[in-house]
Every structure is written in structure tokens, then in C-alpha cells.
Design a protein around this motif. Sequence first.
Motif, short mmCIF file in Angstrom:
data_model
loop_
_atom_site.label_atom_id
_atom_site.label_comp_id
_atom_site.label_asym_id
_atom_site.label_seq_id
_atom_site.Cartn_x
_atom_site.Cartn_y
_atom_site.Cartn_z
N ASN A 174 -25.09 84.06 -12.71
CA ASN A 174 -24.80 83.26 -13.86
C ASN A 174 -24.64 83.88 -14.98
OD1 ASN A 174 -25.48 80.67 -12.29
ND2 ASN A 174 -27.73 81.37 -12.40
N PHE A 175 -23.85 83.09 -16.04
CA PHE A 175 -23.19 83.69 -16.96
C PHE A 175 -23.29 82.62 -18.30
CE2 PHE A 175 -21.18 86.48 -14.06
CZ PHE A 175 -21.41 87.82 -14.20
N ASN A 176 -23.36 83.13 -19.41
CA ASN A 176 -23.25 82.32 -20.71
C ASN A 176 -21.71 82.08 -21.22
OD1 ASN A 176 -26.17 81.62 -20.74
ND2 ASN A 176 -26.51 83.72 -21.61
N GLY A 177 -20.75 81.73 -20.38
CA GLY A 177 -19.60 81.60 -20.92
C GLY A 177 -18.54 82.63 -20.73
N ASN A 178 -19.03 83.82 -19.97
CA ASN A 178 -18.16 85.00 -20.08
C ASN A 178 -17.89 85.45 -18.43
OD1 ASN A 178 -20.63 86.13 -19.92
ND2 ASN A 178 -20.36 87.71 -21.17
N ALA A 179 -18.13 84.53 -17.52
CA ALA A 179 -18.06 84.75 -16.37
C ALA A 179 -16.53 85.31 -15.89
CB ALA A 179 -18.20 83.65 -15.32
N GLU A 180 -15.45 84.32 -16.39
CA GLU A 180 -14.24 85.13 -16.22
C GLU A 180 -14.05 86.50 -16.60
OE1 GLU A 180 -9.64 83.39 -16.09
OE2 GLU A 180 -11.12 82.28 -17.53
N GLU A 181 -14.40 86.85 -17.63
CA GLU A 181 -14.33 88.16 -18.35
C GLU A 181 -14.99 89.17 -17.36
OE1 GLU A 181 -15.92 90.64 -22.10
OE2 GLU A 181 -15.74 88.61 -22.41
N ALA A 182 -16.18 88.92 -16.88
CA ALA A 182 -17.21 89.95 -16.17
C ALA A 182 -16.26 89.90 -14.67
CB ALA A 182 -18.43 89.29 -15.95
N PHE A 183 -16.01 89.01 -14.26
CA PHE A 183 -15.31 89.19 -12.80
C PHE A 183 -14.05 89.50 -12.97
CE2 PHE A 183 -18.90 86.71 -11.28
CZ PHE A 183 -18.71 86.92 -9.62
N LEU A 184 -13.16 89.63 -14.03
CA LEU A 184 -12.23 90.50 -13.97
C LEU A 184 -12.48 91.78 -14.26
CD1 LEU A 184 -9.88 88.13 -16.49
CD2 LEU A 184 -9.38 88.98 -14.15
N PHE A 185 -13.30 92.17 -14.93
CA PHE A 185 -14.15 93.54 -14.87
C PHE A 185 -14.44 94.15 -13.41
CE2 PHE A 185 -17.86 96.14 -15.41
CZ PHE A 185 -17.31 97.53 -16.09
N TYR A 186 -15.33 93.34 -12.82
CA TYR A 186 -15.91 93.61 -11.63
C TYR A 186 -14.64 93.84 -10.56
CZ TYR A 186 -20.09 92.00 -13.27
OH TYR A 186 -21.19 91.88 -14.08
N LYS A 187 -13.51 92.88 -10.61
CA LYS A 187 -12.40 93.21 -10.12
C LYS A 187 -11.73 94.52 -10.28
CE LYS A 187 -7.74 91.01 -9.11
NZ LYS A 187 -6.92 89.90 -9.70
#
Length: 146
Positions: free
Chosen positions: A9-22
Amino acid sequence: MALINPHINFNGNAEEAFLFYKSVFGGEFSKIMRFKDLASDDFQVSENEEHKIMHIALPIGNNVLMGNDVPEILGKTNENENRSKIAISAESKEEADKLFHGLSAGGQIEMPITDSPWGSYFGMFRDKYGIEWMVDYDPKYKGKVY
């Protein structure tokens, strides 16, 4: 055999985090849904949340890393919780180094990756999004669960 697929779960930055993980793991997202994709008369979505991530999935090997942004109505997720870590079993020492250094960039290293007293190559850290990880390579198992 069942697979375990972490969900974060994220506080509004899930997309940013997942682009980093990718960028670290590679691959392509198998699913991206935004809250606006589910909007209806029965499920109202505020303008400031319509572009947030309702569900995102990144296949990694035989597993899937999943996540979402927590809707504001549910409050904030605790970014400093310390009850769980995502454990990665690498297939080689080189892969362990790549994943450890890639994912820990901008984060806080708890235990540098090195040969451990129990015989594996191991390190722990909290990434720049507050997610805790353990990276392990054990030559006896070579990426397999042990």
C-alpha cells in the motif's frame, strides 16, 4: 504449490514506486488500474484521486509484486511499519548485488550485503518508499525457496 505475491500500500506514490521497481527488476506491468477506471454512481471517485493507482502488478519470475494507493477516506498507510519485509532469493551473487544496490538506492541500509554467519550472501534495507527488503543468495539453493 501456492505462490505468495506481496501487495504493498502507498500514500499516493504507487505509480512512482512501481516505475522504480520495474527499472530494477525489468519486465512489464501485467495490470494497471486507476481509481477513475472504476468510477460509477455507486463508487464515487474524487478528482484528486482519479489518477491514483487502484491496482498495479509487476510479474517477477513466477511471482507478482502488486500494489495500490490507499484512498484518502481510509487514512494514511504507516510508511514506517516494521512487521514485514519482502524477501528476495537471488539466483547468483551478481543478481543479489544488482537487486540490493538497485532497490536500496536512496533508501536506508540496515545490513550491508555481505557473507552472513549462516552461510548465505545477505543484506537488508528500507527503500526510498519505506518498503523493507531482504536480499539473499545461498549457493546451496540458487534462488529456490529453502
